[in-house]
Structure formats: C-alpha cells, structure tokens
Design a protein around this motif. Structure first.
Motif, PDB file in Angstrom:
ATOM      1  N   VAL A 166      14.876  -2.007  17.087  1.00 12.14           N
ATOM      2  CA  VAL A 166      13.796  -1.251  16.206  1.00 12.14           C
ATOM      3  C   VAL A 166      13.195  -2.399  15.663  1.00 12.14           C
ATOM      4  N   SER A 167      11.650  -2.037  15.621  1.00  8.94           N
ATOM      5  CA  SER A 167      10.842  -3.019  14.989  1.00  8.94           C
ATOM      6  C   SER A 167       9.681  -2.282  14.190  1.00  8.94           C
ATOM      7  N   HIS A 168       9.808  -1.205  13.766  1.00  7.67           N
ATOM      8  CA  HIS A 168       8.867  -0.356  13.316  1.00  7.67           C
ATOM      9  C   HIS A 168       8.475  -0.507  11.956  1.00  7.67           C
ATOM     10  N   VAL A 169       7.251  -0.345  11.744  1.00  5.17           N
ATOM     11  CA  VAL A 169       6.475  -0.774  10.302  1.00  5.17           C
ATOM     12  C   VAL A 169       5.504   0.409   9.991  1.00  5.17           C
ATOM     13  N   LEU A 170       5.207   0.386   8.639  1.00  7.89           N
ATOM     14  CA  LEU A 170       4.636   1.503   7.871  1.00  7.89           C
ATOM     15  C   LEU A 170       3.355   0.978   7.282  1.00  7.89           C
ATOM     16  N   VAL A 171       2.270   1.824   7.522  1.00  8.80           N
ATOM     17  CA  VAL A 171       0.896   1.310   6.954  1.00  8.80           C
ATOM     18  C   VAL A 171       0.657   1.280   5.498  1.00  8.80           C
ATOM     19  N   PRO A 172       1.172   2.416   4.764  1.00 13.04           N
ATOM     20  CA  PRO A 172       1.017   2.185   3.191  1.00 13.04           C
ATOM     21  C   PRO A 172       1.498   0.966   2.742  1.00 13.04           C
ATOM     22  N   PRO A 173       2.678   0.443   2.733  1.00 10.95           N
ATOM     23  CA  PRO A 173       3.205  -0.531   2.194  1.00 10.95           C
ATOM     24  C   PRO A 173       2.326  -1.936   2.547  1.00 10.95           C
ATOM     25  N   ALA A 174       1.839  -2.070   3.827  1.00  8.05           N
ATOM     26  CA  ALA A 174       0.797  -3.238   4.203  1.00  8.05           C
ATOM     27  C   ALA A 174      -0.393  -3.023   3.274  1.00  8.05           C
ATOM     28  N   MET A 175      -0.969  -2.082   3.282  1.00  7.45           N
ATOM     29  CA  MET A 175      -2.057  -1.771   2.314  1.00  7.45           C
ATOM     30  C   MET A 175      -1.814  -2.297   1.025  1.00  7.45           C
ATOM     31  N   THR A 176      -0.861  -1.619   0.727  1.00  3.14           N
ATOM     32  CA  THR A 176      -0.274  -1.934  -0.927  1.00  3.14           C
ATOM     33  C   THR A 176      -0.221  -3.601  -0.930  1.00  3.14           C
ATOM     34  N   ALA A 177       0.117  -4.358  -0.091  1.00  2.71           N
ATOM     35  CA  ALA A 177       0.276  -5.706  -0.180  1.00  2.71           C
ATOM     36  C   ALA A 177      -0.997  -6.499  -0.030  1.00  2.71           C
ATOM     37  N   ILE A 178      -1.814  -5.811   0.822  1.00  2.00           N
ATOM     38  CA  ILE A 178      -3.294  -6.402   0.860  1.00  2.00           C
ATOM     39  C   ILE A 178      -3.907  -6.339  -0.463  1.00  2.00           C
ATOM     40  N   LEU A 179      -3.895  -5.004  -0.877  1.00  2.00           N
ATOM     41  CA  LEU A 179      -4.404  -4.793  -2.103  1.00  2.00           C
ATOM     42  C   LEU A 179      -3.908  -5.564  -3.574  1.00  2.00           C
ATOM     43  N   SER A 180      -2.711  -5.691  -3.587  1.00  7.03           N
ATOM     44  CA  SER A 180      -2.085  -6.692  -4.448  1.00  7.03           C
ATOM     45  C   SER A 180      -2.178  -8.129  -4.289  1.00  7.03           C
TER      46      SER A 180
END
Length: 367
Positions: A166-180
């Motif tokens: 398993v190597s599943h990732v989620l979009v909203p946390p990535a957007m949060t990381a970019i915006l932060s």
C-alpha cells in the motif's frame, strides 16, 4: 464521443480564453493538483493561450510521482523473490528505485505482471496457490476503492497468498502542506475532478476557510479546465475565497458514499512520505488491523527499507510548484523518458514527461 467533441470545441475554447484575458488585471498563479490536468494543460497549450493572465504551477497530483523511493525499493525487494508474482499497473514498471526498476527485475527473470485491475491480481492468486501474489496499490483517493475491494474480495475467497503493498496518499493534506509552506506561491487551486467523484467536495471547504484561497473543482478536457480557470480568475479578481464545482456532470458534494464506506472499512489514515517532498502528517492510508494479514510490508518484512533521494533529481521542487520541468538542470539531457532520474519524467501523468512529450522547450543554458 460527446465529451471529446463538445468539450474540445476550439471556438468555445477561444471565447473562454478571451473572457479570462479580459477579466484578469494581473497574472494569477494557479496550481492544478492532478497529473491528468497537467498533461491536458500542456498538450493543448492552455498555459500558452492564457499568456500573462495565468501562470500554471504543477502540484503533486501524479500518484506515481509521489510514491516514495523507499516504497519502490520495497516493491523491488519483494518482486525479486522466486516465490512471488508481483502485479502492478503499467505506469509503475519504469519508475526508478535506488538502483533499478521493476522492468529490470522482470528482465532478470522476476515474475512481474502488468494488470488492469487489482481484481486481476486476486484471480492470479486463486490460480497460483503455490505462489505469493502481491499487488502494488498506488494512488490517490481515485484508485483506492478498487484496491480496497481487492482485499475484501481476497478475504471472501479465503486467499492466504494475496497481499497488497500500500502506498495510497490523500490530496487535502498535500494542499495543506503546500499552502503552509513559506515558499508557497499558489493563489488558487484547480481541484482534481476524479478524486472528488469519490470523495465529494465537502473536505475542501475547510481549506478555503483556513487559508482564504479559492478552489474550483475541474474536469480534464480543455473546456473543463478553461471554465475552471475562468471561475478562479473571477473569484480572485473579486477577492473572494470560495469553493466551487465546475465539474457537476461527474462531481457532487458528498461523492460516492459506498466507496467511502469501503475505504473506511479497509484503510486507516496514517502519516505518509511523499517522494521529493518528505513526510506529510495524516496524508495517506494503510491497511486497518482487520486486514493486516494482507499487508505485504508486514508479510515480507520490508518496512525497514529507507533510502535517500538523489541530489540530481529536482522532482520534489517540480511537485511543489517551485520549478518548471524545463528549468531543471537535468531536463532533456541527463533525464529523459529512456533514462529517467525520477518518476515525474517516466510517469504517464508526470509533469516532466508532459513537458518532454508536448513542449520541447529551450533546454537550460548549461545543457
């Protein structure tokens, strides 16, 4: 062929381009978080058509590209074993690990098979009870439901020789990381339409409120993207931070609740390493304790493998929107689809591959 014709109409596209240019009083920086959108933007020259009205920067929207290097090495370790049939989608076989890729393992005699569905892997497991069958479960929320169902199906069949890496990732946390990030340049997001068909749009509202940034969910055809950009530019020019859905023929607020129920049953949220970016808290899925017997990392004891990224590959900067692919010193010279330094050059959704295939821009001056 309705959507190929109707949503690629050049007359309608030109009208949208002209409207965006008339509305924009400055250059707005917009990020798409979807490799399919990146390829459509570059293939159709949308970024060039919009000129000074919009600058597109390409986010971590390619699931193959953000699969961490150590996960590729874990896949290679498992695939090289004599008692294993290793199954994967075709876009993973050329992704480079520390020293080689799955295609090289296959060429050396490893039983690496390209499948078109994770359920193909469960069928292979049923047909080969004397072999361990592993499916490489990579992707965002879009591919996760089918991978989850493969585990449920294997459990129903009583398969003890099937497991999921398993190597599943989620979009909203990535957007949060970019915006932060202190280096953030994003002023508006194009949301990934296919992710939202599964998860809906509701989880993006908190991002709009927290960061005061507009998000418009968009499809993938030229008119889909241009309409998404038009709505984003309208919001930016009016100083409004809103969430909008410009892809209503496929996306609604709640998404696919049946798929979401399956995801909650099979997976639990975990911290995930993103290739070239680093650790993003609560940004991925792993198998829940109920389905731990299907976890290939545990079954084959490869969880300890950790490796460092190559200093020659700047894919991490590309994935964060800090660098355009053609601005990388290795682009088109040391790094090509035949000799890729990173996944962004070899993946069918990678930004570097899009620039190489559709936009042979001027190489860096030193090249």
């Amino acid at each position: 062929m309705k959507y190929l014709d109707e949503f690629r109409d050049p007359v309608a596209a030109r009208a949208l381009v002209d409207e965006i240019k008339r509305r924009a009083t400055r250059t707005w920086t917009i990020m798409e978080v979807c490799g399919g959108q990146t390829h459509s933007i570059i293939r159709n020259g949308i970024d060039q058509l919009l000129g000074d009205a919009v600058e597109f920067i390409h986010g971590p929207g390619c699931p193959v590209c953000v699969t961490p290097l150590e996960m590729i090495d874990r896949a290679l370790e498992i695939a090289a074993r004599d008692d294993v049939i290793f199954c994967s989608f075709g876009d993973m076989v050329r992704v480079p690990g520390s020293h080689e890729d799955l295609f090289t393992v296959k060429a050396r005699g490893g039983d690496v098979r390209i499948v078109y569905s994770p359920l193909d892997a469960t069928r292979i497991a049923a047909e080969n009870p004397d072999k361990e069958v592993v499916f490489f479960g990579v992707g965002f929320e879009t591919t996760a439901p089918a991978n989850a169902m493969s585990v449920v199906h294997a459990g129903r069949l009583g398969l003890t020789n099937f497991s999921l890496l398993v190597s599943h990732v989620l979009v909203p946390p990535a957007m949060t990381a970019i915006l932060s990030s202190p280096t953030n340049r994003v002023q508006g997001f194009l949301g990934a339409g296919h992710v939202c068909t599964v998860m809906g749009t509701s989880e993006y509202g908190p991002l709009v409120e927290q960061f005061g940034i507009p998000i418009v969910v968009s499809g993938f055809e030229p008119l889909d993207l241009l309409e998404g950009v038009r709505q984003l530019v309208d919001l930016l020019e009016d100083g409004k931070a809103e969430l909008r859905n410009a892809y209503p023929r496929a996306v609604n607020a709640v998404g696919n609740t049946v798929a979401q129920d399956t995801l909650r049953e099979v997976f639990v949220v975990t911290d995930r390493q993103w290739r070239g970016i680093g650790m993003i808290p609560q940004s991925g899925w792993t198998l829940s304790p109920r389905y731990a017997q299907f976890d290939a990392e545990l079954k084959f004891g490869v969880k300890h493998l950790e490796v460092a990224e190559s200093a020659d590959c700047h894919a991490g900067e590309v994935l964060q929107g800090l660098l355009k692919p053609n601005e990388c010193p290795a682009f088109g010279t040391a790094c090509t689809p035949r000799t890729p330094l990173g996944a962004t050059m070899v993946s069918t959704e990678g930004a570097c591959a899009a620039y190489y295939q559709f936009r042979r821009l001027e190489l860096p001056a030193h090249a």
